[in-house]
Enzyme design. Structure first.
Site, PDB file in Angstrom:
ATOM      1  N   GLU A 120       0.764  -1.420  -0.279  1.00 18.82           N
ATOM      2  CA  GLU A 120       0.296  -0.127  -0.370  1.00 18.82           C
ATOM      3  C   GLU A 120       1.066   1.337   0.143  1.00 18.82           C
ATOM      4  O   GLU A 120       0.174   2.288  -0.069  1.00 18.82           O
ATOM      5  CB  GLU A 120      -1.105   0.023   1.052  1.00 18.82           C
ATOM      6  CG  GLU A 120      -2.696  -0.134   0.983  1.00 18.82           C
ATOM      7  CD  GLU A 120      -3.482   0.149   2.304  1.00 18.82           C
ATOM      8  OE1 GLU A 120      -4.250  -0.499   1.728  1.00 18.82           O
ATOM      9  OE2 GLU A 120      -3.183   0.365   3.450  1.00 18.82           O
ATOM     10  N   HIS A 128       8.313 -26.847  -1.425  1.00 19.28           N
ATOM     11  CA  HIS A 128       7.502 -28.148  -2.294  1.00 19.28           C
ATOM     12  C   HIS A 128       6.501 -27.674  -3.013  1.00 19.28           C
ATOM     13  O   HIS A 128       5.457 -28.201  -3.487  1.00 19.28           O
ATOM     14  CB  HIS A 128       7.162 -29.539  -1.511  1.00 19.28           C
ATOM     15  CG  HIS A 128       7.956 -30.017  -0.334  1.00 19.28           C
ATOM     16  ND1 HIS A 128       8.555 -30.836  -0.659  1.00 19.28           N
ATOM     17  CD2 HIS A 128       9.170 -28.607   0.258  1.00 19.28           C
ATOM     18  CE1 HIS A 128       9.549 -30.883  -0.104  1.00 19.28           C
ATOM     19  NE2 HIS A 128      10.070 -29.548   0.863  1.00 19.28           N
ATOM     20  N   LYS A 173     -14.198   0.644  -4.109  1.00 18.01           N
ATOM     21  CA  LYS A 173     -15.212   0.377  -3.086  1.00 18.01           C
ATOM     22  C   LYS A 173     -16.042   1.258  -3.622  1.00 18.01           C
ATOM     23  O   LYS A 173     -17.244   1.023  -3.866  1.00 18.01           O
ATOM     24  CB  LYS A 173     -14.957   1.813  -1.717  1.00 18.01           C
ATOM     25  CG  LYS A 173     -13.595   0.756  -0.855  1.00 18.01           C
ATOM     26  CD  LYS A 173     -13.069   1.861   0.300  1.00 18.01           C
ATOM     27  CE  LYS A 173     -13.039   1.220   1.189  1.00 18.01           C
ATOM     28  NZ  LYS A 173     -11.574   2.629   2.246  1.00 18.01           N
TER      29      LYS A 173
HETATM   30  O1  PA5 Z   1      -3.566   0.931   5.821  1.00 18.15           O
HETATM   31  C1  PA5 Z   1      -5.042   1.475   5.466  1.00 18.15           C
HETATM   32  O2  PA5 Z   1      -5.313   2.825   5.605  1.00 18.15           O
HETATM   33  C2  PA5 Z   1      -6.534   0.416   5.527  1.00 18.15           C
HETATM   34  O3  PA5 Z   1      -6.016  -0.957   5.395  1.00 18.15           O
HETATM   35  C3  PA5 Z   1      -7.334   0.476   6.342  1.00 18.15           C
HETATM   36  O4  PA5 Z   1      -6.334  -0.039   7.333  1.00 18.15           O
HETATM   37  C4  PA5 Z   1      -8.009  -0.500   5.826  1.00 18.15           C
HETATM   38  O5  PA5 Z   1      -8.662   0.032   5.120  1.00 18.15           O
HETATM   39  C5  PA5 Z   1      -9.323  -0.559   7.313  1.00 18.15           C
HETATM   40  O6  PA5 Z   1      -9.812   1.456   7.167  1.00 18.15           O
HETATM   41  P1  PA5 Z   1     -10.382   1.349   8.177  1.00 18.15           P
HETATM   42  O7  PA5 Z   1      -9.613   1.527   9.551  1.00 18.15           O
HETATM   43  O8  PA5 Z   1     -10.513   2.981   8.434  1.00 18.15           O
HETATM   44  O9  PA5 Z   1     -12.055   0.400   8.108  1.00 18.15           O
END
Ligand code: PA5
Length: 447
Positions: free
Chosen positions: A287, A308, A422
């Protein structure tokens, strides 16, 4: 003091020129991060979090955890992405491999996870498991509006209220979310739940050392003071730029390898307890760096298991990979291979040896084979799987990630790409406010 050790000797010669060329850029990236002068600098709350976490917060978390531990056989941790992976990584690394199969012990609830998928079967089966049992809920969402945990929370809150009564359920639910914004904050205030705050300047994937990770970890019975203490030690040890800063060296080397055509990094472990550490690491790096058409693809394997299955590819597939091996110096428990009078399996030559000795020889043999096969191997050796070492490792990876993103030339602290699915999902679900997108996506599907 340092419980982890970075060894680059089996990787650096694959990209000697690029590593040398990256030297100044790495120092600059490290300084940019420390001075808060780079892109995404408003999300650097994690950088000095370990040394600045008040003891009173840790004590409060421990007290809340104690209440849940006293009243629950199971604690359901509801969250997705950065809101659950850190806790799961640490809890798995510190737990007995088979803890799930023992009956819950008093004061030691089992931590279960929900809201990290939208599987109807997973949700219904977890509901079945929790029916008639004493459980509590930690619901975690920074935005407070994420669909997956919202669905899970609605379901498990309803079950808990039905079983324990609305008043008692209130004491068994803890919400971790933004200080002011989001539906979860509104709901928690309305219902009177105990809450903890995810600091504004800490992104989800950097939040394991906030209440997001610390409360579930404390509920599972692990020492969060030692975890944060370990991270603070690494924070102190890596505060200056330069070649002796392991975070800078790792960041510099992985970018050098990337420039030399190694586009995929595989995080390797030889201990199944580290499987979810790799899942957490993949989110952290994926990310943070996968944007603007750039970024090393973070992958992982559990060895020797996956030798394996994936071993052939790693040994002889496209030469675009490098490995970072997590190696634990010594197991916490000793078990030797027994002698067998008949030796029908032919392994008496190993009798009397520790299983870990065989594991270490497999690791060494694999490293030599992979390096010979054109795969650079970085090694990170961990003294032990304990809270202090994991705290150090978490901070090491977080800081290296920030530096690495700056060397790569991206903003390591945003995640604009996560919104695309989303938007489409909301359009398809006909969420109010998405009418235009619904029309557009339907037209696209029916084309
Ligand atoms: O690192 C990030 O920003 C995302 O992976 C969020 O942690 C994830 O989408 C969950 O979001 P939230 O904590 O707002 O529900």
């Amino acid at each position: 003091m340092k419980s982890i050790d970075l060894n680059i000797q089996d990787a650096v010669f694959f990209a000697e020129k690029q590593f040398e060329a990256n030297k100044d850029r790495a120092v600059e990236a490290m300084s940019t991060l420390e001075n808060g002068t780079g892109q995404g600098a408003d999300f650097l709350g994690w950088l000095h979090l370990p040394s600045q976490t008040p003891k009173s917060l840790l004590e409060s978390i421990n007290k809340t955890a104690e209440r849940l531990r006293e009243n629950c056989e199971y604690v359901v941790c509801i969250g997705i992405g950065g809101s659950y992976l850190g806790a799961k990584a640490v809890i798995s690394a510190l737990s007995d491999n088979f803890s799930d199969f023992y009956a819950p012990a008093p004061k030691n609830p089992k931590i279960l996870y929900a809201g990290q998928n939208i599987s109807e079967e997973y949700t219904a089966e977890l509901e079945k498991l929790l029916s008639g049992r004493k459980f509590g809920i930690i619901v975690i969402s920074k935005s407070g509006t994420t669909t997956e945990p919202a669905i899970a929370f609605r379901i498990f809150k309803e079950l808990l209220e039905k079983q324990a009564g609305k008043d008692k359920a209130k004491d068994l639910i803890v919400a971790i979310t933004d200080e002011k914004k989001g539906a979860l904050r509104t709901l928690a205030s309305r219902e009177g739940y105990e809450t903890y705050v995810i600091p504004d300047n800490v992104g989800g994937r950097f939040s394991v050392l906030t209440p997001v990770g610390l409360l579930p970890i404390a509920c599972a019975g692990f020492n969060i003071l030692k975890l944060v203490g370990g991270a603070a030690e690494m924070e102190e040890a890596t505060k200056h730029p330069g070649a002796d800063n392991p975070c800078e060296t790792y960041a510099r080397l992985r970018n050098a390898l990337y420039a030399a055509g190694k586009k995929i990094e595989i995080l390797v472990n030889y201990n199944p307890k580290l499987h979810f550490l790799a899942e957490w690491w993949k989110q952290l790096y994926g990310e943070s760096e996968g944007k603007d058409g750039k970024g090393i693809f973070p992958a992982s394997v559990d060895l020797t298991t996956d030798l394996h299955s994936m071993g052939q590819w790693i040994q002889e597939g496209e030469r675009t990979i490098f490995e970072t091996v997590l190696s634990v110096k010594k197991p916490a428990i000793s078990r030797r291979i027994p002698q067998d009078a008949e030796n029908l399996d032919g392994i008496n030559y190993l009798a009397g040896k520790n299983i870990d000795y065989v594991n270490k020889m497999a690791e060494l043999g694999t490293k030599i084979a992979h390096v010979d096969g054109g795969v650079p191997v970085i090694k990170i050796e961990l003294n032990a799987l304990d809270e202090e070492t994991l705290g150090q490792l978490i901070y090491f990876f977080e800081k290296a990630c920030g530096i690495s993103g700056y060397i790569l030339g991206v903003n390591p602290f945003n995640q604009p790409g996560v919104e695309a699915y989303k938007k489409n999902m909301f359009a398809l679900l006909e969420k109010p406010g998405f009418e235009k997108e619904t029309q557009e996506i339907k037209a696209k599907i029916n084309k």
